[in-house]
Design a protein around this motif. Structure first.
Motif, PDB file in Angstrom:
ATOM      1  N   ALA A 160     -22.465  29.794 -15.286  1.00 54.43           N
ATOM      2  CA  ALA A 160     -23.415  30.681 -14.615  1.00 54.43           C
ATOM      3  C   ALA A 160     -24.106  31.591 -15.627  1.00 54.43           C
ATOM      4  CB  ALA A 160     -22.694  31.519 -13.555  1.00 54.43           C
ATOM      5  N   ALA A 161     -23.346  32.045 -16.636  1.00 54.14           N
ATOM      6  CA  ALA A 161     -23.926  32.898 -17.673  1.00 54.14           C
ATOM      7  C   ALA A 161     -24.987  32.132 -18.466  1.00 54.14           C
ATOM      8  CB  ALA A 161     -22.829  33.395 -18.617  1.00 54.14           C
ATOM      9  N   ARG A 162     -24.732  30.872 -18.735  1.00 49.33           N
ATOM     10  CA  ARG A 162     -25.719  30.061 -19.456  1.00 49.33           C
ATOM     11  C   ARG A 162     -26.986  29.878 -18.607  1.00 49.33           C
ATOM     12  NH1 ARG A 162     -27.930  25.195 -20.607  1.00 49.33           N
ATOM     13  NH2 ARG A 162     -27.867  24.476 -22.792  1.00 49.33           N
ATOM     14  N   ALA A 163     -26.777  29.660 -17.309  1.00 42.68           N
ATOM     15  CA  ALA A 163     -27.924  29.489 -16.417  1.00 42.68           C
ATOM     16  C   ALA A 163     -28.758  30.775 -16.352  1.00 42.68           C
ATOM     17  CB  ALA A 163     -27.439  29.093 -15.021  1.00 42.68           C
ATOM     18  N   LEU A 164     -28.080  31.926 -16.349  1.00 47.84           N
ATOM     19  CA  LEU A 164     -28.798  33.203 -16.347  1.00 47.84           C
ATOM     20  C   LEU A 164     -29.611  33.383 -17.634  1.00 47.84           C
ATOM     21  CD1 LEU A 164     -26.257  35.750 -14.812  1.00 47.84           C
ATOM     22  CD2 LEU A 164     -28.503  35.118 -13.911  1.00 47.84           C
ATOM     23  N   MET A 165     -29.041  32.943 -18.737  1.00 48.60           N
ATOM     24  CA  MET A 165     -29.781  33.004 -19.999  1.00 48.60           C
ATOM     25  C   MET A 165     -31.090  32.230 -19.899  1.00 48.60           C
ATOM     26  SD  MET A 165     -27.144  32.548 -23.172  1.00 48.60           S
ATOM     27  CE  MET A 165     -26.201  33.912 -23.823  1.00 48.60           C
ATOM     28  N   GLU A 166     -31.020  31.041 -19.350  1.00 50.37           N
ATOM     29  CA  GLU A 166     -32.217  30.216 -19.220  1.00 50.37           C
ATOM     30  C   GLU A 166     -33.233  30.862 -18.287  1.00 50.37           C
ATOM     31  OE1 GLU A 166     -31.795  25.719 -19.553  1.00 50.37           O
ATOM     32  OE2 GLU A 166     -29.927  26.283 -18.566  1.00 50.37           O
ATOM     33  N   ALA A 167     -32.747  31.423 -17.172  1.00 49.23           N
ATOM     34  CA  ALA A 167     -33.643  31.996 -16.170  1.00 49.23           C
ATOM     35  C   ALA A 167     -34.264  33.306 -16.630  1.00 49.23           C
ATOM     36  CB  ALA A 167     -32.871  32.210 -14.870  1.00 49.23           C
ATOM     37  N   ARG A 168     -33.547  34.060 -17.489  1.00 49.22           N
ATOM     38  CA  ARG A 168     -33.997  35.397 -17.857  1.00 49.22           C
ATOM     39  C   ARG A 168     -34.237  35.554 -19.352  1.00 49.22           C
ATOM     40  NH1 ARG A 168     -29.265  38.717 -15.011  1.00 49.22           N
ATOM     41  NH2 ARG A 168     -30.156  40.399 -16.280  1.00 49.22           N
ATOM     42  N   MET A 169     -34.536  34.455 -20.043  1.00 51.16           N
ATOM     43  CA  MET A 169     -34.701  34.537 -21.489  1.00 51.16           C
ATOM     44  C   MET A 169     -35.903  35.389 -21.892  1.00 51.16           C
ATOM     45  SD  MET A 169     -36.274  30.848 -22.643  1.00 51.16           S
ATOM     46  CE  MET A 169     -34.931  29.881 -21.991  1.00 51.16           C
ATOM     47  N   GLY A 170     -36.830  35.635 -20.972  1.00 50.34           N
ATOM     48  CA  GLY A 170     -37.983  36.472 -21.269  1.00 50.34           C
ATOM     49  C   GLY A 170     -37.667  37.949 -21.216  1.00 50.34           C
TER      50      GLY A 170
ATOM     51  N   GLU B 123     -24.652  43.174 -20.044  1.00 51.15           N
ATOM     52  CA  GLU B 123     -25.279  42.898 -18.747  1.00 51.15           C
ATOM     53  C   GLU B 123     -24.918  41.500 -18.261  1.00 51.15           C
ATOM     54  OE1 GLU B 123     -29.336  45.609 -19.277  1.00 51.15           O
ATOM     55  OE2 GLU B 123     -29.356  43.472 -19.772  1.00 51.15           O
ATOM     56  N   LEU B 124     -24.959  40.550 -19.165  1.00 54.41           N
ATOM     57  CA  LEU B 124     -24.640  39.171 -18.814  1.00 54.41           C
ATOM     58  C   LEU B 124     -23.186  39.055 -18.342  1.00 54.41           C
ATOM     59  CD1 LEU B 124     -25.867  36.296 -18.851  1.00 54.41           C
ATOM     60  CD2 LEU B 124     -24.948  36.046 -21.155  1.00 54.41           C
ATOM     61  N   ALA B 125     -22.264  39.711 -19.070  1.00 58.72           N
ATOM     62  CA  ALA B 125     -20.846  39.673 -18.696  1.00 58.72           C
ATOM     63  C   ALA B 125     -20.632  40.306 -17.328  1.00 58.72           C
ATOM     64  CB  ALA B 125     -20.020  40.397 -19.754  1.00 58.72           C
ATOM     65  N   ALA B 126     -21.294  41.437 -17.086  1.00 64.75           N
ATOM     66  CA  ALA B 126     -21.144  42.118 -15.793  1.00 64.75           C
ATOM     67  C   ALA B 126     -21.695  41.274 -14.649  1.00 64.75           C
ATOM     68  CB  ALA B 126     -21.855  43.468 -15.843  1.00 64.75           C
ATOM     69  N   ASP B 127     -22.799  40.595 -14.892  1.00 59.82           N
ATOM     70  CA  ASP B 127     -23.427  39.790 -13.836  1.00 59.82           C
ATOM     71  C   ASP B 127     -22.556  38.625 -13.387  1.00 59.82           C
ATOM     72  OD1 ASP B 127     -25.629  41.387 -13.677  1.00 59.82           O
ATOM     73  OD2 ASP B 127     -26.909  40.138 -14.956  1.00 59.82           O
ATOM     74  N   VAL B 128     -21.768  38.057 -14.324  1.00 58.99           N
ATOM     75  CA  VAL B 128     -20.940  36.897 -13.949  1.00 58.99           C
ATOM     76  C   VAL B 128     -19.483  37.267 -13.705  1.00 58.99           C
ATOM     77  CG1 VAL B 128     -22.458  35.289 -15.153  1.00 58.99           C
ATOM     78  CG2 VAL B 128     -20.466  36.233 -16.352  1.00 58.99           C
ATOM     79  N   GLY B 129     -19.120  38.534 -13.955  1.00 60.69           N
ATOM     80  CA  GLY B 129     -17.757  38.975 -13.657  1.00 60.69           C
ATOM     81  C   GLY B 129     -16.734  38.666 -14.724  1.00 60.69           C
ATOM     82  N   LEU B 130     -17.154  38.710 -16.006  1.00 58.20           N
ATOM     83  CA  LEU B 130     -16.226  38.532 -17.126  1.00 58.20           C
ATOM     84  C   LEU B 130     -16.342  39.737 -18.046  1.00 58.20           C
ATOM     85  CD1 LEU B 130     -16.845  34.800 -18.170  1.00 58.20           C
ATOM     86  CD2 LEU B 130     -14.794  35.693 -17.082  1.00 58.20           C
ATOM     87  N   ASN B 131     -15.245  40.059 -18.739  1.00 61.95           N
ATOM     88  CA  ASN B 131     -15.391  41.115 -19.744  1.00 61.95           C
ATOM     89  C   ASN B 131     -16.080  40.532 -20.981  1.00 61.95           C
ATOM     90  OD1 ASN B 131     -13.385  40.184 -21.771  1.00 61.95           O
ATOM     91  ND2 ASN B 131     -11.872  40.691 -20.193  1.00 61.95           N
TER      92      ASN B 131
END
Length: 295
Positions: free
Chosen positions: A197-207, A214-222
């Motif tokens: 999911a974190a990788r998918a967020l990177m692709e969607a929000r790379m701009g 922020e990425l860790a918080a969004d997917v629920g990992l430290n």
């Protein structure tokens, strides 16, 4: 515990301190009145690693197998023993002072891992010298503290004694350049899904100006588990993966005729010059060389 030879031989004693199962410290002070060859018949229940720090004088151990180990002031000797039968030789009226750390195979398995420990202690000979080098300044600091403990000048307590002993052990193992056991973290299926999911967020929000926190918080990992998880799952760090995704997207945009500045903004670069530098470093060619459909 104290082991002492008869008084007529001179001052010859060794104090031993048990640190933990399979880990002990020996403080030896010998000044014999005549040439001394002290026989060792002890049968070892398991192989041991011996780290001998020469503090004063010099001595020799000659094993039954013919191997000789020399100990002298200012040097640390690391040896592997599968048997300890042999003779310890001390010269007439030569004061010898040594601090020796003994680590059994099972204790070494705990610190190194079984495979590395076995490589260290195994060998055809009953005794092997692994290292003989000048004692370092950092070792001397730990040795000084342990001597005060063994001589009864200071009570360090269990924790501080363990710290000094393990620091000495760690330094010598580091010098031996052993491949230490790596403990790979375990990831549940849920963790894997979060990493994807974190990788998918990177692709969607790379701009966007996307941060690791922020990425860790969004997917629920430290953050630590996210960083380790990316290396486990994708074989690269989050920053490296984000760079690759941005560069691959930028190439696709440029190939379709997108302007360099527009491609830069789309993949998250505020300044086209920074984008051009990163693109050139990544691909080995400037963005303009990719611009427009190829015929």
């Amino acid at each position: 515990m104290r082991h002492q030879l008869p008084g007529e031989l001179g001052e010859c004693l060794t104090d031993s301190l048990s640190i933990s199962p399979g880990l002990s410290l020996l403080h030896t002070r010998y000044q014999p009145r005549k040439e001394l060859a002290e026989e060792s018949h002890k049968q070892l229940e398991q192989p041991i690693l011996a780290i001998t720090m020469g503090l004063d004088g010099e001595s020799l151990f000659r094993g039954r197998c013919g191997t000789e180990l020399h100990f002298r002031q200012g040097y640390t000797t690391v040896s592997a023993f599968r048997c300890s039968q042999g003779e310890r030789h001390y010269r007439h009226d030569c004061r010898v002072k040594q601090l020796r750390l003994l680590i059994g195979a099972e204790a070494l398995d705990h610190y190194l891992g079984e495979s590395a420990s076995k490589r260290l202690l195994d060998g055809k000979d009953g005794i092997r010298q692994l290292a003989h080098r000048p004692t370092t300044g950092s070792s001397l600091a730990h040795i000084g503290a342990l001597l005060r403990e063994t001589e009864g000048k200071e009570s360090l307590g269990t924790l501080q004694t363990h710290i000094h002993v393990l620091c000495l052990l760690a330094e010598q193992l580091r010098h031996l350049d052993l491949p230490l056991q790596k403990h790979e973290p375990r990831y549940s299926q849920r963790d894997i899904e979060k990493l994807d999911a974190a990788r998918a967020l990177m692709e969607a929000r790379m701009g966007q100006n996307l941060t690791i926190s922020e990425l860790a918080a969004d997917v629920g990992l430290n953050e630590g588990k996210l960083r380790e998880g990316f290396r486990h799952r994708f074989k690269k760090s989050p920053h490296r993966l984000l760079l690759e995704l941005r560069m691959q997207k930028a190439w696709q945009l440029l190939e379709t005729g997108c302007q360099v500045a527009e491609a830069a903004y789309t993949v998250g670069y505020e300044h086209p010059s920074n984008f051009s530098a990163a693109f050139t470093k990544f691909f080995g060619c400037v963005p303009k060389s990719v611009f427009g459909p190829k015929r």
